[in-house]
Structure formats: C-alpha cells, structure tokens
Design a protein around this motif. Structure first.
Motif, PDB file in Angstrom:
ATOM      1  N   LEU A 298     -11.300 -14.905   8.031  1.00 40.55           N
ATOM      2  CA  LEU A 298     -10.169 -14.727   7.260  1.00 40.55           C
ATOM      3  C   LEU A 298      -8.520 -14.753   8.133  1.00 40.55           C
ATOM      4  CD1 LEU A 298     -11.234 -14.781   4.449  1.00 40.55           C
ATOM      5  CD2 LEU A 298     -10.144 -17.420   5.422  1.00 40.55           C
ATOM      6  N   ASP A 299      -8.741 -12.959   8.708  1.00 43.25           N
ATOM      7  CA  ASP A 299      -7.837 -12.345   8.783  1.00 43.25           C
ATOM      8  C   ASP A 299      -7.338 -12.723  10.527  1.00 43.25           C
ATOM      9  OD1 ASP A 299      -6.796  -9.757   9.479  1.00 43.25           O
ATOM     10  OD2 ASP A 299      -7.751  -9.475  11.561  1.00 43.25           O
ATOM     11  N   GLU A 300      -8.232 -13.475  11.303  1.00 41.64           N
ATOM     12  CA  GLU A 300      -8.073 -14.316  12.236  1.00 41.64           C
ATOM     13  C   GLU A 300      -6.544 -15.403  12.698  1.00 41.64           C
ATOM     14  OE1 GLU A 300     -10.937 -15.506  14.476  1.00 41.64           O
ATOM     15  OE2 GLU A 300     -12.455 -13.100  14.987  1.00 41.64           O
ATOM     16  N   MET A 301      -7.217 -16.363  11.503  1.00 46.54           N
ATOM     17  CA  MET A 301      -6.023 -17.672  10.661  1.00 46.54           C
ATOM     18  C   MET A 301      -4.382 -17.025  10.376  1.00 46.54           C
ATOM     19  SD  MET A 301      -8.834 -20.277   9.096  1.00 46.54           S
ATOM     20  CE  MET A 301     -10.232 -19.076   7.923  1.00 46.54           C
ATOM     21  N   GLU A 302      -4.711 -15.847   9.711  1.00 48.31           N
ATOM     22  CA  GLU A 302      -3.834 -15.198   9.145  1.00 48.31           C
ATOM     23  C   GLU A 302      -2.762 -14.606   9.687  1.00 48.31           C
ATOM     24  OE1 GLU A 302      -4.505 -12.847   5.689  1.00 48.31           O
ATOM     25  OE2 GLU A 302      -5.178 -14.432   4.802  1.00 48.31           O
ATOM     26  N   LEU A 303      -3.308 -13.346  11.324  1.00 48.45           N
ATOM     27  CA  LEU A 303      -2.697 -13.863  12.065  1.00 48.45           C
ATOM     28  C   LEU A 303      -1.948 -14.183  12.947  1.00 48.45           C
ATOM     29  CD1 LEU A 303      -5.306 -10.902  12.972  1.00 48.45           C
ATOM     30  CD2 LEU A 303      -2.655 -10.575  12.625  1.00 48.45           C
ATOM     31  N   VAL A 304      -2.642 -15.471  12.784  1.00 45.90           N
ATOM     32  CA  VAL A 304      -2.162 -16.451  14.436  1.00 45.90           C
ATOM     33  C   VAL A 304      -0.741 -17.061  13.700  1.00 45.90           C
ATOM     34  CG1 VAL A 304      -2.173 -18.648  15.088  1.00 45.90           C
ATOM     35  CG2 VAL A 304      -3.646 -17.130  15.788  1.00 45.90           C
ATOM     36  N   LEU A 305      -0.983 -17.558  11.781  1.00 45.92           N
ATOM     37  CA  LEU A 305      -0.088 -18.358  11.548  1.00 45.92           C
ATOM     38  C   LEU A 305       0.916 -17.443  11.056  1.00 45.92           C
ATOM     39  CD1 LEU A 305      -2.567 -19.981   8.800  1.00 45.92           C
ATOM     40  CD2 LEU A 305      -1.452 -21.567  10.832  1.00 45.92           C
ATOM     41  N   ARG A 306       1.215 -16.281  10.782  1.00 46.61           N
ATOM     42  CA  ARG A 306       1.955 -15.147  11.045  1.00 46.61           C
ATOM     43  C   ARG A 306       2.537 -15.116  11.912  1.00 46.61           C
ATOM     44  NH1 ARG A 306      -0.396 -10.752   8.889  1.00 46.61           N
ATOM     45  NH2 ARG A 306      -1.163 -11.614   7.052  1.00 46.61           N
ATOM     46  N   ARG A 307       2.309 -14.522  12.757  1.00 50.39           N
ATOM     47  CA  ARG A 307       2.457 -15.358  13.848  1.00 50.39           C
ATOM     48  C   ARG A 307       3.761 -16.393  14.763  1.00 50.39           C
ATOM     49  NH1 ARG A 307      -0.529 -17.105  19.440  1.00 50.39           N
ATOM     50  NH2 ARG A 307       0.224 -18.943  17.806  1.00 50.39           N
ATOM     51  N   ASN A 308       3.323 -17.082  13.796  1.00 46.52           N
ATOM     52  CA  ASN A 308       3.760 -18.467  14.452  1.00 46.52           C
ATOM     53  C   ASN A 308       5.211 -19.072  13.223  1.00 46.52           C
ATOM     54  OD1 ASN A 308       1.240 -19.266  16.199  1.00 46.52           O
ATOM     55  ND2 ASN A 308       0.564 -20.948  14.897  1.00 46.52           N
ATOM     56  N   PHE A 309       5.092 -18.435  12.151  1.00 46.69           N
ATOM     57  CA  PHE A 309       6.419 -17.980  12.302  1.00 46.69           C
ATOM     58  C   PHE A 309       7.307 -17.428  12.028  1.00 46.69           C
ATOM     59  CE2 PHE A 309       5.446 -22.061   9.285  1.00 46.69           C
ATOM     60  CZ  PHE A 309       6.376 -23.050   9.365  1.00 46.69           C
ATOM     61  N   ASP A 310       6.640 -16.383  12.834  1.00 49.40           N
ATOM     62  CA  ASP A 310       7.717 -15.341  13.544  1.00 49.40           C
ATOM     63  C   ASP A 310       8.229 -15.910  14.955  1.00 49.40           C
ATOM     64  OD1 ASP A 310       7.091 -13.234  12.075  1.00 49.40           O
ATOM     65  OD2 ASP A 310       5.229 -12.026  12.481  1.00 49.40           O
TER      66      ASP A 310
END
Length: 402
Positions: A298-310
């Motif tokens: 879950l931590d990995e998915m959230e980090l990736v998706l946050r990066r994507n919109f940044d």
C-alpha cells in the motif's frame, strides 16, 4: 450554499493540511455510519452535508466558482481517508467530488447553468455510451437508461455518455458526455450488490430530453486537452488530460479500503487465539508476513501514484504536452490499484480464522467493497497493458481514454 467569505469579501480557502485533517477527523463517524449506508443503499445525507461544510467538494473546483483549484494529490489524500472510514463514502466522494473538474472543461455557459445560482451543486455521472442521440437545431435529443450512477440521489445534475451519429455518411462517431438537469431524468433505485452498497449507484432514465450543444463535452477534447472551458479556467490544473483525473477518481478509494482491511486484520490478530490449536494469531509468521506485505505494498502504490500527479502537474505548469508514454504508464498504474488491493485483503482473509467471516467482523465490508470495485472497467489493467507495451515498441495507443 456559497463558500465562506473573509472580512474583505474573498473566499476563504483552507490549506491542504487543514482539509486532510478534516477528513481524518471524520473517519470515526464514517465507521459508525457504514452499516446504515450499506442498508440504505446510500451515503447518509449528514455525511454529504459534513463533506460540503468541510469544503471537500471544492478541492478541484475552479476558484472563479468558489473552489480551491488545488493539486489533485490533496483531493486523493482526502478520498483515501474517507474511504478508510467507509469505502462507499470514499467512492462517492471520488466520483461526485471529481465532477467539478470535468465541469470546468465544459463551455462556460454550462458552468453558469450548474453553478450560477449555487456553487455547491453536486453532479453524478454514468459514462457508459449507451444513450440514443438525435440531432436537432442547437443541440440534441437524448434518451436511454444508464447504470452505475454513484451518489445520484445527492445530485441535481448528471453527466451521461453517448455516441453522436456521424453528421455525414461514413464519418466517425463522436463520443460525448451530456450534462442533464434533474428535471430531465429519473432515478431508478436498482442498486442491489454485494459490496459498495452505500454508493447508491442507481440507474438514470432519460426520455428524449433536449441538451444544448454547449452542454456536451467531446472525449476528443479531453484527450487533446483542447477543452472549451480552458479559456476561462486557464490554470495548469485544467490542462491535464481528463482521463488521467477520472481514472484516479475510481481507483483511489481502494487504497483507503485496503488500509481499513489491514487495520482490521491487525485488530483481529492482536487478540485472537485459535480454539482448535490454542495458538495466538500474533505468533503465526504466515499471517504476520501477509500483513507486512499488504502494509508495504500500500505504501508503494501510494508513493507511485503521488509521484505521478506531481509529475503531471509539473509538466502542465510548463504548458507542454504530456508524453504519451507517461500517460499510458500512469493509466496502467492507476488501473492496477484496485485488483492489487483486493488481492492483498483476499490473502489475509483465510489466515484470520472463522470469526473473520462473520458480518460483524471489521474486515468483511472492506473485503467486499474492494472486490466490488474490481468490476469497474477503468480498474481492469488488462485493458490498459497493451498500450504500455506497444508504446515501448514505438507504436501509438489504441485506447485513447488516457
């Protein structure tokens, strides 16, 4: 209902941190109301009112219409927290709270029609292109039945998908979204499902309603980022491809639902002792590793998706087009979230013993909700994977909703 004003008559805009904390503070109440949402096939009215009061529906709304026009990651952080309390609530918030974004892409007169007298009006949707369309002077006649309109009973307008027949023989069809007021449609309470019951995703029925041309949104404009609403709403936020925003609206609730599932598993594991073996669950390495895996992923998915919109916002701020390889990859990563989250909680269920299957168990509703969310077409990564792979081979995408 208008936004609050300060002493100088300006809109009071909370900080992202304030909004996130307001969402966190709502989690206990959402947990208490979750069974009522499930039983009533609807998010409770007081929950919608509290989200309105907290300003959540304004996060992606243009400032010129009383919104906050914030970074999408703020929206998704709020959504995940709401879903942690009740995934149906998080889902409805994601969909209904995301529609101010698409409405900002419509012709300005469509925005006036919805928000001109009340900038707190909410909009539901069903994008299935199942409507029957007839051309007429100044617009179209629209008819049909659409399913899966989440949160529809809380809304006064709806966005409906349909294909417009070619104007000339042999021409390409035109996929559009039609904006229709509550006076022109009926809600048929058909939602009877095993999970996400509280989303109230009922059917919308329209009987030959006139829709002016300016109250339609071309899917091609969403793809090319040439939306008419960008003339007035010219910030970087509204230069993003509409599909990139929409895909996250229907996947991010799963991250909150999965966190609720992991928290429930931890709660059960702390105290459970098997009546068959006499062993404490907290000494079971298989169960502990399954919890650790879920927590870490879950931590990995959230980090990736946050990066994507940044990344998407950073590119939009330069007014440059977003590379297609990023669009296909980010769409695929969003589409993968729900199934990954469901699989993680699926893996926990058989390790938690017989008590975990009772409806009173705190893990059951998140488990059911996650598996129901898998059914949404946007949450099937198999629809998105070929474009990622073909892009690596130098070919263009076949599926243009990205």
């Amino acid at each position: 209902m208008a936004t609050a004003l300060d002493s100088k008559g300006s809109h009071v805009i909370p900080t992202p941190e304030e909004l996130i904390e307001r969402a966190r503070a709502m989690v206990p109440a959402l947990k208490e109301r979750a069974k009522r949402a499930t039983a009533d096939w609807k998010v409770p009215d007081e929950t919608i009112a509290e989200m309105q009061e907290a300003g959540f529906f304004r996060i992606l709304q243009p400032k010129r219409w009383g919104g906050y026009e914030m970074h999408p990651n703020t929206f998704f952080e709020v959504q995940k927290l709401l879903a942690q309390g009740c995934m149906s609530t998080g889902w409805v918030y994601g969909v209904v709270g995301g529609h101010p974004y698409e409405l900002a892409l419509f012709h300005d007169q469509a925005q006036v029609d919805v928000w001109g007298e009340d900038d707190s009006i909410l909009v539901s949707s069903s994008y299935q292109p199942v409507g029957k369309v007839e051309r007429t002077e100044g617009g179209f006649y629209l008819s049909g039945r659409w399913g899966f309109s989440s949160g529809s009973e809380h809304c006064q307008w709806v966005l409906l998908g349909a294909m417009i027949p070619p104007a000339e023989a042999g021409g390409p069809p035109d996929m559009r979204t039609f904006l229709v007021p509550r006076t022109d449609y009926k809600i048929d309470r058909t939602w009877d499902v095993f999970g996400l019951q509280g989303t109230g995703s009922h059917d919308i029925v329209v009987d030959r309603a006139f829709v002016p041309d300016y109250r339609t949104h071309k899917s091609s404009d969403g793809f090319l980022c040439t939306n008419p609403g960008q003339k007035e709403n010219d910030g970087a936020l509204y230069r993003l491809p509409w599909a990139q925003v929409f895909l996250r609206l229907v996947s991010s609730a799963a991250l909150g639902g999965a966190r609720a599932g992991v928290n429930a598993a931890v709660q059960i594991t702390k105290d459970r002792v098997s009546t068959n073996t006499g062993k404490a669950s907290k000494s079971d390495p298989v169960l502990l590793n399954a919890i650790a895996k879920a927590y870490a992923q879950l931590d990995e998915m959230e980090l990736v998706l946050r990066r994507n919109f940044d990344d998407l916002i950073a590119i939009a701020e330069t007014n440059q087009p977003i590379p297609m390889e990023k669009r296909t990859l980010y769409r695929y990563q969003s589409a993968s979230v729900v199934r990954r989250c469901a699989d993680l909680i699926d893996d926990l269920m058989p390790l938690l013993g017989g008590r975990a299957v009772y409806n009173s168990s705190p893990i059951v509703q998140p488990w059911l909700d996650l598996n129901a969310a898998r059914a949404h077409v946007a949450n099937d990564p198999n629809n998105m994977g070929p474009d990622v792979a073909n892009g690596l081979m130098g070919e263009g995408p076949a599926f243009l909703f990205l």
